[in-house]
Design a protein around this motif. Structure first.
Motif, PDB file in Angstrom:
ATOM      1  N   GLU A 261       0.882  -1.166   0.000  1.00 29.06           N
ATOM      2  CA  GLU A 261       0.000   0.000   0.000  1.00 29.06           C
ATOM      3  C   GLU A 261       0.923   1.221   0.000  1.00 29.06           C
ATOM      4  OE1 GLU A 261      -3.308   0.436   0.046  1.00 29.06           O
ATOM      5  OE2 GLU A 261      -3.988  -1.653   0.201  1.00 29.06           O
TER       6      GLU A 261
ATOM      7  N   PHE B  28       0.123   4.462   1.778  1.00 32.08           N
ATOM      8  CA  PHE B  28       0.304   4.420   3.233  1.00 32.08           C
ATOM      9  C   PHE B  28       1.779   4.590   3.582  1.00 32.08           C
ATOM     10  CE2 PHE B  28       1.396   1.848   6.978  1.00 32.08           C
ATOM     11  CZ  PHE B  28       0.675   2.545   7.937  1.00 32.08           C
TER      12      PHE B  28
ATOM     13  N   THR C  99       2.907   8.222   2.949  1.00 32.42           N
ATOM     14  CA  THR C  99       2.347   9.154   3.926  1.00 32.42           C
ATOM     15  C   THR C  99       3.038   8.982   5.272  1.00 32.42           C
ATOM     16  OG1 THR C  99       0.258   8.840   2.797  1.00 32.42           O
ATOM     17  CG2 THR C  99       0.173  10.029   4.876  1.00 32.42           C
TER      18      THR C  99
ATOM     19  N   CYS D 141       5.326  11.633   7.435  1.00 33.86           N
ATOM     20  CA  CYS D 141       5.059  11.946   8.850  1.00 33.86           C
ATOM     21  C   CYS D 141       6.315  11.728   9.686  1.00 33.86           C
ATOM     22  CB  CYS D 141       3.951  11.072   9.397  1.00 33.86           C
ATOM     23  SG  CYS D 141       2.347  11.528   8.776  1.00 33.86           S
TER      24      CYS D 141
ATOM     25  N   LEU E  59       8.947  14.274   9.162  1.00 38.91           N
ATOM     26  CA  LEU E  59       8.679  15.493   9.920  1.00 38.91           C
ATOM     27  C   LEU E  59       9.116  15.346  11.378  1.00 38.91           C
ATOM     28  CD1 LEU E  59       5.177  16.503   8.523  1.00 38.91           C
ATOM     29  CD2 LEU E  59       7.361  17.643   8.126  1.00 38.91           C
ATOM     30  N   ARG E  60       9.323  14.094  11.815  1.00 42.55           N
ATOM     31  CA  ARG E  60       9.746  13.859  13.198  1.00 42.55           C
ATOM     32  C   ARG E  60      11.239  13.495  13.254  1.00 42.55           C
ATOM     33  NH1 ARG E  60       4.602  13.453  12.935  1.00 42.55           N
ATOM     34  NH2 ARG E  60       3.218  13.672  14.743  1.00 42.55           N
TER      35      ARG E  60
ATOM     36  N   ALA F  66      -2.732  -5.188   8.482  1.00 42.67           N
ATOM     37  CA  ALA F  66      -4.177  -4.982   8.576  1.00 42.67           C
ATOM     38  C   ALA F  66      -4.847  -6.281   9.014  1.00 42.67           C
ATOM     39  CB  ALA F  66      -4.720  -4.553   7.218  1.00 42.67           C
TER      40      ALA F  66
ATOM     41  N   LYS G  69      -2.919  -2.028  11.804  1.00 39.80           N
ATOM     42  CA  LYS G  69      -3.416  -0.865  11.074  1.00 39.80           C
ATOM     43  C   LYS G  69      -4.837  -0.583  11.496  1.00 39.80           C
ATOM     44  CE  LYS G  69      -0.818  -1.313   6.771  1.00 39.80           C
ATOM     45  NZ  LYS G  69      -0.936  -1.646   5.353  1.00 39.80           N
ATOM     46  N   PRO G  70      -5.333   0.635  11.500  1.00 39.66           N
ATOM     47  CA  PRO G  70      -4.541   1.848  11.309  1.00 39.66           C
ATOM     48  C   PRO G  70      -3.749   2.186  12.581  1.00 39.66           C
ATOM     49  CG  PRO G  70      -6.878   2.355  11.545  1.00 39.66           C
ATOM     50  CD  PRO G  70      -6.768   0.895  11.647  1.00 39.66           C
ATOM     51  N   VAL G  71      -2.519   2.648  12.366  1.00 31.19           N
ATOM     52  CA  VAL G  71      -1.620   2.869  13.508  1.00 31.19           C
ATOM     53  C   VAL G  71      -1.700   4.316  13.975  1.00 31.19           C
ATOM     54  CG1 VAL G  71       0.520   1.708  14.085  1.00 31.19           C
ATOM     55  CG2 VAL G  71      -0.024   2.107  11.719  1.00 31.19           C
TER      56      VAL G  71
ATOM     57  N   ASN H 187      -9.056  -2.187   6.881  1.00 29.71           N
ATOM     58  CA  ASN H 187      -7.969  -1.627   7.694  1.00 29.71           C
ATOM     59  C   ASN H 187      -6.931  -0.867   6.860  1.00 29.71           C
ATOM     60  OD1 ASN H 187      -8.848  -2.194  10.191  1.00 29.71           O
ATOM     61  ND2 ASN H 187      -7.706  -4.100  10.448  1.00 29.71           N
ATOM     62  N   ASN H 188      -6.658  -1.390   5.658  1.00 27.01           N
ATOM     63  CA  ASN H 188      -5.658  -0.719   4.822  1.00 27.01           C
ATOM     64  C   ASN H 188      -6.082   0.699   4.443  1.00 27.01           C
ATOM     65  OD1 ASN H 188      -3.301  -2.278   4.641  1.00 27.01           O
ATOM     66  ND2 ASN H 188      -4.421  -3.791   3.408  1.00 27.01           N
TER      67      ASN H 188
ATOM     68  N   LEU I  13      -8.259   2.480   5.900  1.00 29.30           N
ATOM     69  CA  LEU I  13      -8.354   3.237   7.158  1.00 29.30           C
ATOM     70  C   LEU I  13      -6.981   3.762   7.564  1.00 29.30           C
ATOM     71  CD1 LEU I  13     -10.746   1.263   9.543  1.00 29.30           C
ATOM     72  CD2 LEU I  13     -11.129   3.507   8.507  1.00 29.30           C
ATOM     73  N   ALA I  14      -5.977   2.887   7.399  1.00 27.60           N
ATOM     74  CA  ALA I  14      -4.617   3.269   7.779  1.00 27.60           C
ATOM     75  C   ALA I  14      -4.150   4.466   6.944  1.00 27.60           C
ATOM     76  CB  ALA I  14      -3.678   2.075   7.584  1.00 27.60           C
ATOM     77  N   ILE I  15      -4.519   4.429   5.646  1.00 24.97           N
ATOM     78  CA  ILE I  15      -4.112   5.537   4.763  1.00 24.97           C
ATOM     79  C   ILE I  15      -4.799   6.830   5.205  1.00 24.97           C
ATOM     80  CG2 ILE I  15      -4.166   6.411   2.395  1.00 24.97           C
ATOM     81  CD1 ILE I  15      -4.017   3.409   1.527  1.00 24.97           C
TER      82      ILE I  15
ATOM     83  N   HIS J 285      -5.976   7.588   8.059  1.00 27.91           N
ATOM     84  CA  HIS J 285      -5.449   8.000   9.360  1.00 27.91           C
ATOM     85  C   HIS J 285      -4.079   8.667   9.207  1.00 27.91           C
ATOM     86  CE1 HIS J 285      -4.124   7.453  13.597  1.00 27.91           C
ATOM     87  NE2 HIS J 285      -5.426   7.705  13.818  1.00 27.91           N
ATOM     88  N   ALA J 286      -3.241   8.022   8.379  1.00 23.08           N
ATOM     89  CA  ALA J 286      -1.891   8.556   8.203  1.00 23.08           C
ATOM     90  C   ALA J 286      -1.921   9.915   7.496  1.00 23.08           C
ATOM     91  CB  ALA J 286      -1.053   7.554   7.409  1.00 23.08           C
ATOM     92  N   LYS J 287      -2.833  10.001   6.490  1.00 24.33           N
ATOM     93  CA  LYS J 287      -2.958  11.273   5.758  1.00 24.33           C
ATOM     94  C   LYS J 287      -3.399  12.393   6.704  1.00 24.33           C
ATOM     95  CE  LYS J 287      -2.510   9.845   1.333  1.00 24.33           C
ATOM     96  NZ  LYS J 287      -1.299  10.190   0.602  1.00 24.33           N
TER      97      LYS J 287
ATOM     98  N   GLN K   1      -2.914  12.531   9.806  1.00 31.31           N
ATOM     99  CA  GLN K   1      -1.795  12.839  10.694  1.00 31.31           C
ATOM    100  C   GLN K   1      -0.781  13.754   9.989  1.00 31.31           C
ATOM    101  OE1 GLN K   1      -1.613  11.920  13.979  1.00 31.31           O
ATOM    102  NE2 GLN K   1       0.110  13.372  13.953  1.00 31.31           N
ATOM    103  N   LEU K   2      -0.529  13.386   8.700  1.00 34.56           N
ATOM    104  CA  LEU K   2       0.427  14.183   7.925  1.00 34.56           C
ATOM    105  C   LEU K   2      -0.077  15.622   7.771  1.00 34.56           C
ATOM    106  CD1 LEU K   2       3.028  14.348   6.268  1.00 34.56           C
ATOM    107  CD2 LEU K   2       1.726  13.562   4.279  1.00 34.56           C
TER     108      LEU K   2
ATOM    109  N   ASP L  35       0.493  17.378  10.891  1.00 35.59           N
ATOM    110  CA  ASP L  35       1.910  17.717  11.039  1.00 35.59           C
ATOM    111  C   ASP L  35       2.269  18.931  10.187  1.00 35.59           C
ATOM    112  OD1 ASP L  35       2.039  15.592  12.688  1.00 35.59           O
ATOM    113  OD2 ASP L  35       3.191  14.277  11.351  1.00 35.59           O
ATOM    114  N   LEU L  36       1.770  18.903   8.941  1.00 38.60           N
ATOM    115  CA  LEU L  36       2.077  19.998   8.023  1.00 38.60           C
ATOM    116  C   LEU L  36       1.468  21.307   8.516  1.00 38.60           C
ATOM    117  CD1 LEU L  36       1.630  18.170   4.597  1.00 38.60           C
ATOM    118  CD2 LEU L  36       3.774  18.852   5.692  1.00 38.60           C
TER     119      LEU L  36
ATOM    120  N   ALA M 235     -10.596   5.949  14.305  1.00 35.15           N
ATOM    121  CA  ALA M 235     -10.345   5.141  15.506  1.00 35.15           C
ATOM    122  C   ALA M 235     -11.565   4.284  15.838  1.00 35.15           C
ATOM    123  CB  ALA M 235      -9.993   6.056  16.673  1.00 35.15           C
TER     124      ALA M 235
ATOM    125  N   ARG N  21     -11.722   1.516  13.502  1.00 37.09           N
ATOM    126  CA  ARG N  21     -10.673   0.565  13.862  1.00 37.09           C
ATOM    127  C   ARG N  21     -11.123  -0.336  15.014  1.00 37.09           C
ATOM    128  NH1 ARG N  21      -5.743   3.470  16.275  1.00 37.09           N
ATOM    129  NH2 ARG N  21      -7.323   3.703  17.895  1.00 37.09           N
TER     130      ARG N  21
END
Lengths: 132, 578
Positions: A16, A19, A22, A26, A29-30, A88, A109-111, B364-365, B367-369, B371-373, B375-376, B379-380, B405, B408
């Motif tokens: 993926e 994912f 992205t 992130c 940035l850390r 996942a 996932k999702p983390v 989940n996949n 969802l993970a994207i 969630h990560a987006k 978060q990004l 951050d931005l 969440a 999830r």
């Protein structure tokens, strides 16, 4: 594939790719140096060439190769590289099996990014303590 | 199919086929038909031999009684006939002897005749008079109570018959005296010429009546004499006095006994005819028919009572047996249906579990994207200079991450259910697990002022099980119970050891209860009765609980009455039979 220069090196392998990228941004940035790959073989070649990561974030289920096989390859290449499995899939069997093969931890996932960063730091600390 | 028995058997078969094949019938009706069919068959099987035996006994005994009655009738007829013939024979021979001993001339002497009459009457008390009739048919001398001297009998039937036959016994007639009587007469030749004289004795019919009356008995209802035309020659109890016409018209004249079964005023009787030798008479006896006899009536009554009692017992027994068998079949059917339903339910849950796991993985996949987006973006945003909608952006991203969440949580629970990780088996003390779980829920219960009453059997043995999973099971159920009850209500938790080698846990609440329709669905995924706004139920709690209970080789049942409350009954084996 994106590249960010940082102190600690993290490599992400996930089919993926969105994912993976992205997540890489992130982490970048850390203050991590992150490489993200959608293909495991490509990632392995990259590791073997000149870029040795401290921590690898590895997807369990990929179309061509199983995450656990990649784990074996990484550990064969350098057992000091810590691997965190991100999946996942709900089964902890793989987690248990991975732990037996030298996996550092197992996340679903999702983390939560904070949790992920925490794990990466723990892994790096473990690696440092081993090196010491 | 003509026989009624075969029709009955076919009908009974149909009852079975009907009740087994007709899917339109309700279960209730099917078992009713089954029960009726069984009842019918059992009754038939028991009743047919009973009825056959009773029928055979009836016929056999009737034959015996009938033969006995007929034999008695024959015997009494023969003996009566012999008595009458002896009486008449004796009388005729007495008169013949007198006619031989005395000449016509002697007997025309009144003194001689009177003397002879006295002797004759002494020997034969029924004789009323004695008279001598000359060749001209005129009565010459007469000894008796009537004054008949000089009467001319030349035209009388008996006179001509006597002359023709030498001795004759007449039918009953009135004659000059105008009283019913019959005569016994003999004719003799007068030695001097070729003419005949006649010696005649009259006997009144009362003598015969008296004689016949003595024959009456319990079984001989009537005895009388008739001539060939059916005129009564003696009094009859049923047909009238001497001389009356009896209803008997066809009188058999064969010289043997005739026995016929007849009806007299609708009453069955046996009538015997027997002709009296050398007379125009036929002796008739009427006997009570066997059907009217006491032993036969008693036998019939007893047979009927036995038949009724046995039939009643058979019907009662058949009813009970049919009921028992139908109930057994029914309970076996119900057990099978319950087992089938249970298996079906398990299969359904397993399929749903597999499906849910697959779906959860696929979800989940992305969802993970997401969630990560998010978060990004956050951050931005942190690195970006302040702008007008910055806070609003952050709030939207937070909200997006919260939604992820929540999703999830759902997918993780689904995966948790489908997961087949190895149980960690160890000795577990159920009471301790309950107390641990309650320590988590104490605050929640206190907040709602819900009292939790414990009735825990103290000497419960440890069971071999997975403590963590047991905790999750009990947590889910007790948590649900607390959620379902109103404030100030209570929940009871009971544990006890049950045979064979199992622990039983009952968790009862006094909540709103559930209808049977809801009870059927509570273990299915995504089924919830909790108000989404209040509790945010996922509908997976009991689904997961059910899967865990089954994994621990336990059993979970629910009993609930709307308005009264719900009890969950859990049981776990002491030892896992892996």
């Amino acid at each position: 594939m994106k590249k960010t220069i940082s102190k600690n090196k993290v490599l992400i392998i996930d089919d993926e790719i969105e994912f993976a990228e992205t997540c890489a941004e992130c982490l970048a940035l850390r203050d991590f140096e992150v490489m993200a790959f959608g293909d495991a073989n490509e990632a392995m070649n990259f590791i073997r060439s000149d870029w040795k990561p401290d921590v690898v974030l590895l997807d369990l289920k990929m179309p061509e190769i199983d995450g656990l096989e990649v784990l074996d390859m990484i550990k064969n290449y350098d057992p000091r590289i810590e691997v965190i499995l991100i999946t996942a899939h709900g089964s902890t069997e793989h987690g248990i099996s991975g732990m037996q093969r030298g996996l550092f931890d197992f996340l679903m996932k999702p983390v939560e990014l904070d949790e992920l960063v925490e794990k990466i730091h723990q892994a790096i600390n473990l690696r440092l303590s081993v090196q010491d | 199919m003509k026989s009624p028995w075969l029709r009955l058997i076919r009908f009974t078969q149909n009852q079975f086929v009907f009740c087994i094949n007709d899917s339109n019938l309700s279960a209730q009706q099917r078992y009713l038909y089954l029960r009726r069919g069984l009842l019918l068959i059992l009754c038939m099987v028991a009743m047919i031999p009973l009825i056959i035996t009773a029928g055979l006994s009836y016929n056999q005994y009737r034959q015996v009684v009938k033969e006995e009655v007929e034999s008695n009738a024959r015997w009494s007829t023969v003996s009566t006939k012999q008595n009458i013939e002896t009486f008449l024979g004796k009388l005729r021979s007495s008169i013949s002897i007198i006619a031989d001993a005395y000449s016509f001339m002697d007997l025309t002497q009144q003194n001689t005749l009177d003397l002879v009459f006295e002797k004759l009457k002494h020997e034969n008390p029924g004789v009323v008079d004695l008279s001598v009739i000359g060749p001209d048919g005129v009565q010459q001398t007469y000894s008796g109570p009537f004054n008949l001297t000089g009467k001319n009998y030349a035209e009388s039937l008996w006179y001509s018959k006597t002359l023709a036959q030498q001795s004759y016994i007449s039918e009953v007639f009135l004659g000059f005296r105008n009283l019913p009587h019959f005569v016994v007469a003999v004719s003799r030749k007068i030695s001097t010429d070729n003419s005949h004289w006649i010696l005649r004795a009259s006997i009144d019919t009362e003598t015969i009546d008296r004689f016949l009356l003595s024959i009456h008995s319990d079984i001989v209802e009537d005895v009388f004499l008739v001539n060939s035309a059916g005129l009564l020659q003696s009094s009859s109890s049923f047909y009238g006095k001497v001389g009356a016409q009896s209803p008997l018209t066809k009188i058999p004249r064969k010289n043997r006994l005739n026995l016929v079964e007849e009806y007299r005023n609708s009453k069955p009787i046996i009538r015997t005819y027997s002709p009296i030798k050398d007379t125009p008479w036929t002796l008739v006896l009427e006997h009570t028919q066997y059907a009217e006899k006491k032993p036969w009536r008693q036998f019939k009554r007893k047979l009927l009572i036995i038949l009724c009692v046995c039939s009643l017992l058979i019907v009662i027994a058949a009813y009970r047996i049919a009921g028992f068998v139908a109930a057994s079949i029914r309970s076996a059917d119900e057990a099978r249906e319950a087992l089938l339903a249970q298996t079906e339910h398990n299969d359904k849950l397993a399929s749903i579990g597999r499906l849910a796991a697959g779906v959860a993985h696929e979800i989940n996949n992305p969802l993970a994207i997401i969630h990560a987006k998010a978060q990004l973006l956050k951050d931005l945003l942190a690195l970006t200079k302040d702008f007008e909608y910055r806070e609003k952006f952050l709030a939207q991203l937070d909200s997006q991450q919260k939604a992820v969440a929540r999703s999830r949580d759902i997918t993780h629970r689904l995966l948790g259910f489908a997961r087949r990780m190895e149980s960690k088996l160890e000795p577990v003390w159920i009471n301790m697990v309950i107390e641990e779980v309650l320590s988590f829920l104490e605050r929640e219960a206190q907040y709602k002022s819900v009292r939790i009453d414990l009735d825990l059997q103290q000497d419960l043995p440890a069971i071999t099980s997975d403590q963590g999973q047991l905790q999750q099971i009990l947590f889910n159920i007790i948590n649900n119970a607390i959620d379902s009850v109103d404030k100030n209500s209570s929940i009871e938790i009971r544990t006890k050891k049950v045979e064979p080698a199992a622990i039983r846990i009952e968790i009862s609440d006094h909540g709103p209860g559930m209808s049977p329709e809801i009870q059927k669905k509570i273990f299915e995924p995504f089924f919830t009765t909790k108000n989404e706004k209040d509790k945010q139920g996922t509908g997976l709690g009991l689904f997961i609980t059910y899967g865990l209970v089954k994994k621990l080789h336990g059993d979970i049942q629910v009993q609930s009455v709307v308005g009264i409350g719900t009890t969950f009954i859990l049981s776990f084996p002491e030892q896992r039979q892996d």
